[in-house]
Motif scaffolding. Structure first.
Motif, short mmCIF file in Angstrom:
data_model
loop_
_atom_site.label_atom_id
_atom_site.label_comp_id
_atom_site.label_asym_id
_atom_site.label_seq_id
_atom_site.Cartn_x
_atom_site.Cartn_y
_atom_site.Cartn_z
N LYS A 151 0.80 -1.22 0.00
CA LYS A 151 0.00 0.00 0.00
C LYS A 151 0.83 1.28 0.00
CE LYS A 151 -3.77 -2.28 2.56
NZ LYS A 151 -4.78 -2.17 1.50
N TYR A 152 2.02 1.23 0.58
CA TYR A 152 2.80 2.46 0.77
C TYR A 152 4.26 2.26 0.36
CZ TYR A 152 -1.26 3.74 3.57
OH TYR A 152 -2.55 4.02 3.99
N ASP A 153 4.48 1.52 -0.69
CA ASP A 153 5.85 1.26 -1.12
C ASP A 153 6.47 2.52 -1.72
OD1 ASP A 153 8.24 0.26 -1.91
OD2 ASP A 153 7.45 -1.18 -3.36
N ARG A 154 7.41 3.10 -1.00
CA ARG A 154 8.10 4.30 -1.48
C ARG A 154 9.59 4.03 -1.67
NH1 ARG A 154 4.52 6.72 2.80
NH2 ARG A 154 2.81 7.71 1.69
N GLY A 155 9.92 2.75 -1.77
CA GLY A 155 11.30 2.38 -2.03
C GLY A 155 12.19 2.37 -0.81
N TYR A 156 11.58 2.34 0.39
CA TYR A 156 12.34 2.33 1.62
C TYR A 156 12.26 0.95 2.27
CZ TYR A 156 12.05 7.40 1.14
OH TYR A 156 12.12 8.68 0.66
N GLN A 157 13.14 0.71 3.22
CA GLN A 157 13.05 -0.48 4.03
C GLN A 157 11.79 -0.40 4.89
OE1 GLN A 157 15.11 -3.23 3.99
NE2 GLN A 157 16.01 -2.23 2.21
N PRO A 158 11.24 -1.54 5.33
CA PRO A 158 10.06 -1.50 6.19
C PRO A 158 10.30 -0.58 7.40
CG PRO A 158 10.48 -3.74 5.50
CD PRO A 158 11.63 -2.92 5.01
N SER A 159 9.29 0.21 7.72
CA SER A 159 9.50 1.30 8.68
C SER A 159 9.33 0.87 10.14
CB SER A 159 8.56 2.45 8.37
OG SER A 159 7.21 2.01 8.36
N VAL A 160 8.47 -0.12 10.42
CA VAL A 160 8.21 -0.51 11.81
C VAL A 160 9.32 -1.44 12.29
CG1 VAL A 160 6.63 -1.69 13.38
CG2 VAL A 160 5.72 -0.22 11.57
#
Length: 241
Positions: A151-160
């Motif tokens: 849903k929120y893939d912005r090219g970063y590693q998982p945030s939690v």
């Protein structure tokens, strides 16, 4: 950090789950301010919405003021998700039924607010007030990673990075959230007008609502808002019946 708690999960019309987003460097200063409020008014122990009658609500009003002072200074953001419990067939939520409905409400708050709003900037550690409704959250980190990619893939590693349970008695930030969450949950459930709540909680509920700046407790804030957000959730399909 993202602190999360619930209110009105047992008997009221609307469940409320809330989140308090705060950068780690601000926490020590906020906790010191909360300790000073308690010391000024001779309050010991935990500050909770259910104890709002203490000295006519003076400490709880000060906590509401402190929260919205921090919101105005862009030091914290507060997010509230309301859901009408009669819209859900709790038998379909899981073995724990109503408790699992609440647990899923927490998951949606964490996914669409904690992750959806901050994953491009932050590594997020989530602290949930301990209890049955949050007991399954620590095991949901991988699920949040999966849904974040969808849903929120912005090219970063998982945030939690983590989800832990912590007693609100040992966590002043949870107490800061609890007071305003309890007040606005009371307002959402119209308990300030039920003639039974009492004048102190009635005044605090109305005061907290005024501090939000919202025109109504219904509906949703614009999607781009972060600072003080309400979300009146509805199931995609009404399950009951």
């Amino acid at each position: 950090m993202y602190f999360t708690d619930e209110s009105s999960q047992t008997a009221d019309t609307y469940l409320a789950v809330g989140g308090l987003a705060v950068p780690r460097p601000y926490i020590a200063g906020i906790v010191a301010d909360l300790d000073a409020i308690k010391a000024e008014h001779g309050k010991t122990g935990e500050v909770k919405w259910k104890g709002a009658k203490f000295k006519g609500g003076i400490v709880h009003r000060a906590y509401i003021d402190k929260l919205f002072e921090l919101v105005s200074a862009n030091r914290v953001h507060v997010h509230l998700r309301f859901s009408r419990m009669s819209d859900y067939d709790h038998r379909l939520s899981g073995e724990r039924r109503r408790t699992d409905t609440v647990s899923k409400a927490f998951y949606q708050l964490l996914l669409h607010r904690a992750v959806g709003m901050y994953n491009e900037k932050c590594e997020i550690d989530i602290v949930a007030d301990d209890g049955h409704c949050t007991a399954l959250l620590p095991a949901m980190v991988k699920g949040l990673h999966t849904d974040e990619r969808r849903k929120y893939d912005r090219g970063y590693q998982p945030s939690v990075r983590s989800i832990i349970q912590r007693s609100s008695a040992a966590e002043p930030m949870l107490q800061l959230l609890d007071v305003t969450l309890g007040a606005l949950s009371s307002y959402r459930n119209d308990r300030h007008n039920d003639g039974e709540t009492g004048p102190i909680k009635k005044e605090l509920a109305e005061y907290a609502f005024e501090k939000t700046g919202w025109e109504s407790i219904d509906g949703n804030c614009p999607a781009r808002n972060r600072e003080c957000v309400r979300w009146n959730a509805r199931p995609i399909i009404k399950l009951k019946g």
